[in-house]
Design an enzyme around this catalytic site. Sequence first.
Site, PDB file in Angstrom:
ATOM      1  N   GLY A   1       4.937 -68.888 -32.082  1.00 55.31           N
ATOM      2  CA  GLY A   1       4.949 -68.880 -33.544  1.00 55.31           C
ATOM      3  C   GLY A   1       6.205 -68.172 -34.018  1.00 55.31           C
ATOM      4  O   GLY A   1       7.216 -68.789 -34.350  1.00 55.31           O
TER       5      GLY A   1
ATOM      6  N   CYS B   1       1.205 -51.566 -57.544  1.00 51.25           N
ATOM      7  CA  CYS B   1       0.663 -50.220 -57.701  1.00 51.25           C
ATOM      8  C   CYS B   1       0.045 -49.712 -56.406  1.00 51.25           C
ATOM      9  O   CYS B   1      -1.180 -49.552 -56.307  1.00 51.25           O
ATOM     10  CB  CYS B   1      -0.352 -50.219 -58.834  1.00 51.25           C
ATOM     11  SG  CYS B   1       0.372 -50.858 -60.339  1.00 51.25           S
TER      12      CYS B   1
ATOM     13  N   TYR C   1       4.947 -64.850 -40.481  1.00 50.88           N
ATOM     14  CA  TYR C   1       3.966 -63.908 -41.033  1.00 50.88           C
ATOM     15  C   TYR C   1       4.468 -63.303 -42.345  1.00 50.88           C
ATOM     16  O   TYR C   1       4.212 -62.151 -42.662  1.00 50.88           O
ATOM     17  CB  TYR C   1       3.614 -62.823 -39.991  1.00 50.88           C
ATOM     18  CG  TYR C   1       3.155 -63.444 -38.689  1.00 50.88           C
ATOM     19  CD1 TYR C   1       1.886 -64.008 -38.587  1.00 50.88           C
ATOM     20  CD2 TYR C   1       3.994 -63.530 -37.578  1.00 50.88           C
ATOM     21  CE1 TYR C   1       1.474 -64.631 -37.414  1.00 50.88           C
ATOM     22  CE2 TYR C   1       3.591 -64.152 -36.407  1.00 50.88           C
ATOM     23  CZ  TYR C   1       2.332 -64.693 -36.332  1.00 50.88           C
ATOM     24  OH  TYR C   1       1.925 -65.317 -35.180  1.00 50.88           O
TER      25      TYR C   1
HETATM   26  C1  LIG Z   1      -0.900 -65.687 -33.304  1.00 48.65           C
HETATM   27  C2  LIG Z   1      -1.120 -66.491 -32.087  1.00 48.65           C
HETATM   28  C3  LIG Z   1      -0.052 -67.126 -31.445  1.00 48.65           C
HETATM   29  C4  LIG Z   1       1.375 -66.984 -31.895  1.00 48.65           C
HETATM   30  O1  LIG Z   1       1.879 -65.722 -31.661  1.00 48.65           O
HETATM   31  P1  LIG Z   1       3.436 -65.429 -31.933  1.00 48.65           P
HETATM   32  O2  LIG Z   1       3.587 -64.011 -31.595  1.00 48.65           O
HETATM   33  O3  LIG Z   1       3.699 -65.726 -33.349  1.00 48.65           O
HETATM   34  O4  LIG Z   1       4.190 -66.331 -31.005  1.00 48.65           O
HETATM   35  C5  LIG Z   1      -0.325 -67.928 -30.355  1.00 48.65           C
HETATM   36  N1  LIG Z   1      -1.588 -68.085 -29.906  1.00 48.65           N
HETATM   37  C6  LIG Z   1      -2.638 -67.470 -30.481  1.00 48.65           C
HETATM   38  C7  LIG Z   1      -3.993 -67.692 -29.950  1.00 48.65           C
HETATM   39  C8  LIG Z   1      -2.441 -66.655 -31.581  1.00 48.65           C
HETATM   40  O5  LIG Z   1      -3.488 -66.053 -32.148  1.00 48.65           O
END
Ligand SMILES: *Cc1c(COP(=O)(O)O)cnc(C)c1O
Length: 416
Positions: free
Chosen positions: A276, A343, A371
Site C-alpha cells: 500500500g 480545536c 493513509y
Molecule cells: C494495511 C495492510 C496492507 C498494506 O500495508 P502497507 O504498509 O500500506 O503496505 C497489506 N495487507 C494488509 C492485510 C493490511 O492490513
Amino acid sequence: MNSFFLTKNNQLHAEAVPMSDIAAQFDTPCYVYSRAALTDGFLQFTQALQGRDHLICFAVKSNSNLAILNVFARLGAGFDIVSGGELQRVLAAGGDAGKVVFSGVGKTEAEMRLALDAGILCFNVESAAELVRLNDVAADMGKIAPISLRVNPDVDAKTHPYISTGLKQNKFGVAYTEAVALYRQAASLPNLHITGMDCHIGSQLTEISPFIAAIEKILVLVDELAAEGITLEHLDLGGGLGICYSDETPPAIADYIAAILGALQGRTQKIILEPGRVLVGNAGVLLTRVEYVKPGEEKHFAIVDAAMNDLMRPALYDAYHYITAVEQEAHPTQIYEIVGPICETGDFIGHARELAIAPQSLLAVHSAGAYGMSMSSNYNTRPRAAEVMVDGETVQLVREREMVSQLWAGERIMVV
Ligand SMILES: *Cc1c(COP(=O)(O)O)cnc(C)c1O
C-alpha cells in the site's frame, strides 16, 4: 522527496505542473497525486518479479480514490481489501474481482456474501470462528469460498506499535501454533477451498529481516501441510514495505523482492504481495495555504488551512511529514509549529519547521499519498479536501471538494 515532485524555477512542481497553478485552479487544502509516480512504483514490483508467477494486490485502505485504483487496475494490479465498501470501490474503479484478496478480522456475513457474489480470488481468514461462518455463508449460497489463513508469525516488525500486526499480542491472524490444526479444520469444511497461506506483519517496515523471518516461519507450516496432503497454490506475503518520510532508509523495492525470492527458492507457489504505502505514499503531496502567522511567547505558529481531519498521521502516530514552501519567497525565516484550525492541541501537521513564509504562502506536506485522504474525517464540520491527479502537463480533478451541505445530508431533526 522524489523525482516526481521537484523544484524548478523556484517553485515546487508535480511532474510538469507548478503547484501554485493547482492551488489557483482547485483551491486548498488539496491532495495532489502523480500518475507517473504511481506507475513507476508498480512497475518496479512487476519488473523485479518478472518470470515469477505473481500478483500485486494494492492495499486499498492506503488510498482508495477511484482514480488511483483505476491507474493500478489498468496496470494489471489486484487489490487487497478490508471491507465490503472497498470491494465496491474496486469494482467501481474497473478492478477485477478475480484479483481481489479480502483481509480483516471482522468480516460480516453481508461482506462475505458480497465477495462470494463478486467471485474474489481469496478470503484471508483470520480466526476459527470466521472459517466456520464463511463455510456456512458459502454453503447457503451454493458456493465454494477460496481461502488462505492469515498466520501470525510472531515476529517483531520493529515499527510503530499501532501499525505492528505480526506479534502474538496483536489481534490479527491465527496463532502460529494453531495454524496447522485450523488448516485441517478448513480442509474438512465442504464449502471452503484452501488456496494459500497469508501473513502481514505490519506497516512502514524499514528493514528486510522481519519479512524474511516471517517467510521462514510460514514455510515451515507450508511443509507441514504438504506432508498432510494439503497443498497451496499461492503464498501471500502481505504488504508493509516502508518509505522515506525524513531520514529512514527502507530497502529499495528491487532489493526487497530479491530477498523474498531468495527466501522462497525452490518454491513454486504463486507469490501475492499487498503493498500500500510504498506505492502511493511518495506519490502524493498535501497542498495547503498559510492563513495566519501567530508569534507566541515560546513558539511561532503557522496556522494553515489543512488540519488533522485532512491528514491524521501526525496526530495519530506522531508521524513526521516533510514540509516545504511551494515557492521561495523573501520572508524572514522562522521556526514554526505548523498547525491546523481544529480545536485540539493534537491538531498539528509538523513541529519546529524552519520556513520562510507569510500568510498566503503555499506549503507542500510531502509523502502524504498513503493513509492521508483515506483516513480523513469531517471533524469540526470540515468538508474533505479536493484531490487531483497530475499526468505530465495535465491535471485532473479526481475528487471534488466536499460541500458542507453534503456533510449533514443524512441527518434528521427530531419530528417533535
Ligand atoms: C494495511 C495492510 C496492507 C498494506 O500495508 P502497507 O504498509 O500500506 O503496505 C497489506 N495487507 C494488509 C492485510 C493490511 O492490513
